[in-house]
Design a protein around this motif. Structure first.
Motif, PDB file in Angstrom:
ATOM      1  N   LEU A 344       0.782  -1.233   0.000  1.00 19.23           N
ATOM      2  CA  LEU A 344       0.000   0.000   0.000  1.00 19.23           C
ATOM      3  C   LEU A 344       0.814   1.284   0.000  1.00 19.23           C
ATOM      4  O   LEU A 344       0.276   2.353  -0.320  1.00 19.23           O
ATOM      5  CB  LEU A 344      -0.926   0.030   1.229  1.00 19.23           C
ATOM      6  N   PRO A 365      -7.614   2.112   3.327  1.00 17.53           N
ATOM      7  CA  PRO A 365      -7.532   2.023   1.872  1.00 17.53           C
ATOM      8  C   PRO A 365      -8.913   2.032   1.228  1.00 17.53           C
ATOM      9  O   PRO A 365      -9.905   1.625   1.842  1.00 17.53           O
ATOM     10  CB  PRO A 365      -6.823   0.685   1.631  1.00 17.53           C
ATOM     11  N   GLY A 369      -7.260  -0.205  -2.938  1.00 21.66           N
ATOM     12  CA  GLY A 369      -6.300  -0.589  -1.911  1.00 21.66           C
ATOM     13  C   GLY A 369      -6.644  -1.933  -1.294  1.00 21.66           C
ATOM     14  O   GLY A 369      -5.755  -2.757  -1.019  1.00 21.66           O
TER      15      GLY A 369
END
Length: 383
Positions: A344, A365, A369
């Protein structure tokens, strides 16, 4: 099934196939077939959630229900014959459960339509007669609670739409699992926090990274045990017992489990009081690993993802995160490692999420993500 002729087996196979097709639609329909023989099958958790105690702001859960009906919509991972599991981990009095339906079919408990769940206990149904579900199917469970129930153990936000007495909610009351017989891939429990729970993804989209992981691994059973705000070390009145305190109930109690993936730690760092001693967090991880190994489970540890854009981030906490992640990556803490930090982070600013993966708050996220997290998990580490 010994002693049954080919014609009989053909009838059963055809009926099971029709039931599986019916179960792929929302509100899976009845299959014209009894659920006999399921007791000899291997049960695994196809959908699961972890419970917390209600607080004063959780008005429905704290007040409880009288002649209430909870409708819960779940997205399954593995398929097969179905049974339900209820839990009342934080209850103070027994609660009468039932009648219940799953996919529109009646659910029984020891052959009866109703059963009591003791405070602090669990309640498992019989196999639901006539119901088989396909992997990835959506299933609706309708639970009547005659009550008065008193305060109800629940999961505050599953990022999916349900209802209580016709009123919309994202909470799930008492129901903790849908168990099936058809898993033929990895059977995984994810012990996590808000990222695992699904914060940063839209409701009803099934884009939480455990959902996306299950879709990457056909036949797998993935139990999402994420609780928003949850820590590894400390308990919290709103965010529930920490990972160490809930490990036996939420993880070790699951049937057919092979692997536990631990995705906790960021809240130990960023929620007051912050944990600034990496050794304490690493010791907590090691205790989970010991307990998992004692139960014959494999453990996969996730590194702590960047949170540089979050309101409580500091350079000092970033240094703690880096030290914890460095120790996890050595391979001497868990049986295997999944590097969520690497999946990430922004290469130009490693303390932060890659902008394309950031939901906007610097910590959680977005769906892309979550897809990156699911893709980072190596199937070989889950077997």
């Amino acid at each position: 099934m010994t002693g049954r002729g080919p014609a009989r087996r053909g009838v059963l196979t055809a009926a099971a196939s029709l039931a599986a097709v019916a179960a792929t639609a929302p509100g899976a329909q009845a299959a014209d077939r009894p659920g006999g023989g399921a007791s000899r099958s291997r049960w695994t958790t196809s959908w699961s959630t972890a419970q917390t105690a209600p607080t004063a702001t959780d008005t429905v859960a704290s007040a409880g229900l009288t002649d209430g009906t909870c409708v819960t919509n779940v997205r399954l991972s593995a398929g097969g014959t179905v049974r339900l599991r209820y839990g009342h981990a934080f209850g103070t009095a027994p609660v009468l459960v039932g009648p219940v339906t799953a996919g529109g079919l009646p659910v029984t408990f020891g052959g009866r339509q109703q059963a009591w769940i003791a405070a602090g206990s669990t309640l498992t149904s019989d196999a639901v007669a006539g119901l088989r579900v396909a992997e990835g199917a959506r299933l609706t469970v309708e639970t009547r609670l005659p009550g008065p129930t008193g305060p109800l153990s629940f999961h505050r936000n599953t990022h999916a739409s349900h209802s209580v007495d016709g009123e919309p909610t994202t909470s799930v009351f008492l129901l903790t699992g849908v168990e099936v017989t058809g898993a033929h891939g990895p059977v995984v429990a994810v012990l996590g926090d808000s990222i695992t729970e699904g914060v940063g993804t839209p409701d009803d989209a099934d884009l939480r990274w455990p959902d996306q992981l299950a879709r990457r691994l056909p036949g797998s059973a993935v139990a999402n045990l994420g609780i928003s705000g949850n820590r590894l070390l400390l308990d919290d009145a709103r965010f529930g017992p920490g990972g160490q305190a809930r490990f036996d109930r939420d993880v070790l109690s699951l049937p057919g489990l092979r692997t536990v993936l631990v995705h906790l730690g960021v809240n130990d760092l960023q929620q007051p009081p912050s944990q600034t001693d990496p050794a304490r967090v690493l010791a907590g991880y090691r205790q989970l690993v010991l307990r998992a190994r004692n139960a014959g489970l494999r453990t996969v540890g996730a590194t702590i993802a960047p949170f540089g854009g979050w309101t409580r981030w500091t350079p000092e906490l970033e240094a703690v995160r880096q030290r914890i992640n460095a120790a996890v990556r050595t391979g001497r803490v868990f049986d295997a490692v999944v590097d969520f930090d690497a999946a990430l982070r922004d290469a130009a600013d490693p303390a932060r999420l890659l902008p394309a993966y950031d939901s906007g708050d610097g910590l959680h996220p977005n769906p892309s993500g979550h897809a990156a997290l699911a893709a980072a998990v190596d199937r070989r580490n889950l077997l």
